[in-house]
Design a protein around this motif. Structure first.
Motif, PDB file in Angstrom:
ATOM      1  N   GLN A 154       2.486  -0.304   2.938  1.00 48.21           N
ATOM      2  CA  GLN A 154       1.697  -0.683   1.760  1.00 48.21           C
ATOM      3  C   GLN A 154       2.529  -0.654   0.479  1.00 48.21           C
TER       4      GLN A 154
ATOM      5  N   ARG B 129      -2.665  -8.999  -3.268  1.00 45.77           N
ATOM      6  CA  ARG B 129      -2.063  -7.862  -2.572  1.00 45.77           C
ATOM      7  C   ARG B 129      -2.650  -6.548  -3.066  1.00 45.77           C
TER       8      ARG B 129
ATOM      9  N   ASP C  14      -5.587  -6.037  -4.260  1.00 49.97           N
ATOM     10  CA  ASP C  14      -6.959  -5.906  -3.740  1.00 49.97           C
ATOM     11  C   ASP C  14      -6.973  -5.401  -2.308  1.00 49.97           C
ATOM     12  N   GLN C  15      -5.900  -5.642  -1.563  1.00 53.12           N
ATOM     13  CA  GLN C  15      -5.837  -5.233  -0.163  1.00 53.12           C
ATOM     14  C   GLN C  15      -5.419  -3.779   0.009  1.00 53.12           C
TER      15      GLN C  15
END
Length: 426
Positions: free
Chosen positions: A275, A297, A299-300
């Motif tokens: 991440q 990205r 938001d993920q």
């Protein structure tokens, strides 16, 4: 003599001087040679330069050896002026002196017009590139730049300086530093000594006195939270209120977020590492500045359980405090933020220790942070200094001593009275 008269007009010569010869050397690369001599009409205009004499009636004593000056290209060709500078003699005191030639610039090897063009180029590009365009050795260009900057800096007036900003500039990565003192009202660099300790403020106070200013006239100083800078202000600028400006406070927050990200990437599991991979600029940007892929990205990511995500929220909340309209509201929000960060760090664990240290630092320097809301002080020029520093480094690239960096900094950001080409001539 038509060509000679044309070049006289081109050089702007008055009746005391004349172009005695104009030749073109056809051998590659080709150049114009202009031979200039004084006329009898020069001498009645002169007075003795030796104080306190000032007598008139100067006569020609002799001539110095022939010298040359590089001038602006004529018709696309390199142009040089040759002259045997006359020496005058005073009938009153007997003083013999070299008569100044009207086209000579500060660098002595160039005419004033050529120097104005050269300085315009040097302001816009690295000096090495200007050297290539002008066909002039960089050593001579530096020499003329030193001469112009030294002369203009000597005339600098600091009598109106009341709001000061100070930041550090690295001359070379991991090496020498300068402390850059800036007038935040006039938005110009006024002093740049070597070093970044408290003694730089002592040297600044001495420099102010040389330029019609006084250290006690400084009302506010915007600095980072360096203990050396704080000591320097208190010891040398006795009437100044310290302001820890927004730019440096936010920079501290960004640094703390980066530290959290690095620690979490090192200590976390495979999923955490994935991440956080190549996410440095994701956390440094504000949400409104994210590109569509960056926002997607973000938001993920699991911001709730990522320590870096929590640190990012702390930084954004810190920045929002600067939208407070009054110092009272800002104080309330800062105190709430400090407590909130500490509680969050206690709940989340050791990974948020850098954010807790940030809160401790802000609390320790809170009065200086709150001084940001005092009327009259703007530190926006300090925020733009990083781009100025980058430009200065590019222009002075390849030159080893800090003298070159300081000179270029004054030239680019000092707003000194230095000649340049008129806009219509560029």
């Amino acid at each position: 003599m038509i060509a000679e008269h044309a070049f006289e007009r081109l050089l702007g010569l008055d009746e005391g001087w004349a172009v005695a010869g104009a030749e073109y050397e056809v051998e590659a690369p080709g150049r114009f040679i202009l031979v200039v001599r004084e006329t009898p009409k020069l001498w009645p205009k002169l007075t003795c330069p030796q104080p306190p004499c000032g007598a008139s009636g100067i006569t020609c004593y002799d001539h110095a050896p022939t010298r040359s000056w590089r001038h602006l290209d004529a018709f696309g060709k390199k142009t040089e002026i040759l002259c045997e500078p006359p020496r005058g003699s005073c009938p009153s005191c007997g003083h013999v002196f070299r008569v100044p030639v009207p086209w000579e610039g500060e660098g002595k090897h160039f005419t004033r017009d050529f120097e104005a063009f050269a300085l315009t180029l040097m302001r816009e590009m690295p000096l090495a590139k200007a050297s290539d365009i002008l066909g002039a050795h960089d050593t001579r260009l530096w020499r003329l730049l030193f001469a112009h900057v030294d002369k203009a800096y000597a005339a600098l007036d600091l009598s109106q300086l009341v709001h000061l900003g100070v930041d550090e500039l690295s001359c070379r990565k991991g090496h020498d530093y300068l402390s850059v003192f800036a007038d935040l009202v006039e938005r110009r660099v006024v002093f740049a000594p070597e070093g970044k300790d408290h003694r730089t403020f002592e040297r600044f106070a001495e420099e102010m006195l040389k330029h019609n200013g006084h250290p006690k006239a400084i009302e506010q100083v915007a600095i980072d939270m360096s203990g050396a800078y704080t000591k320097g202000v208190r010891e040398n600028l006795g009437n100044a209120a310290i302001v820890y400006d927004k730019f440096h406070v936010v920079a501290l927050a960004n640094g703390a977020v980066d530290e959290v990200r690095r620690d979490e990437a090192r200590e976390g599991g495979a999923e955490t590492k994935q991440q956080l991979k190549q996410s440095l600029w994701l956390w440094r940007k504000n949400p409104e500045n994210l590109t569509a892929p960056e926002q997607a990205r973000l938001d993920q990511l699991d911001l709730k359980h990522l320590a870096t995500g929590q640190a990012y929220q702390v930084r954004l909340e810190l920045q929002s405090i600067y939208r407070s309209r009054t110092v009272a509201k800002a104080r309330e929000r800062w105190e709430d933020w400090i407590g909130w960060v500490r509680r969050k760090a206690d709940r989340f664990g050791a990974l948020l220790t850098p954010m807790k240290r940030l809160a401790d630092t802000v609390e320790e320097h809170l009065e200086g942070v709150l001084a940001h809301w005092q009327e009259g002080l703007t530190t926006s020029f300090l925020e733009g200094l990083n781009s100025v520093f980058s430009a200065v480094k590019r222009k002075a690239r390849g030159y080893r001593t800090s003298v070159y960096m300081i000179t270029m900094l004054y030239f680019v950001a000092g707003k000194l009275a230095i000649p340049s080409m008129p806009a219509h001539s560029k």
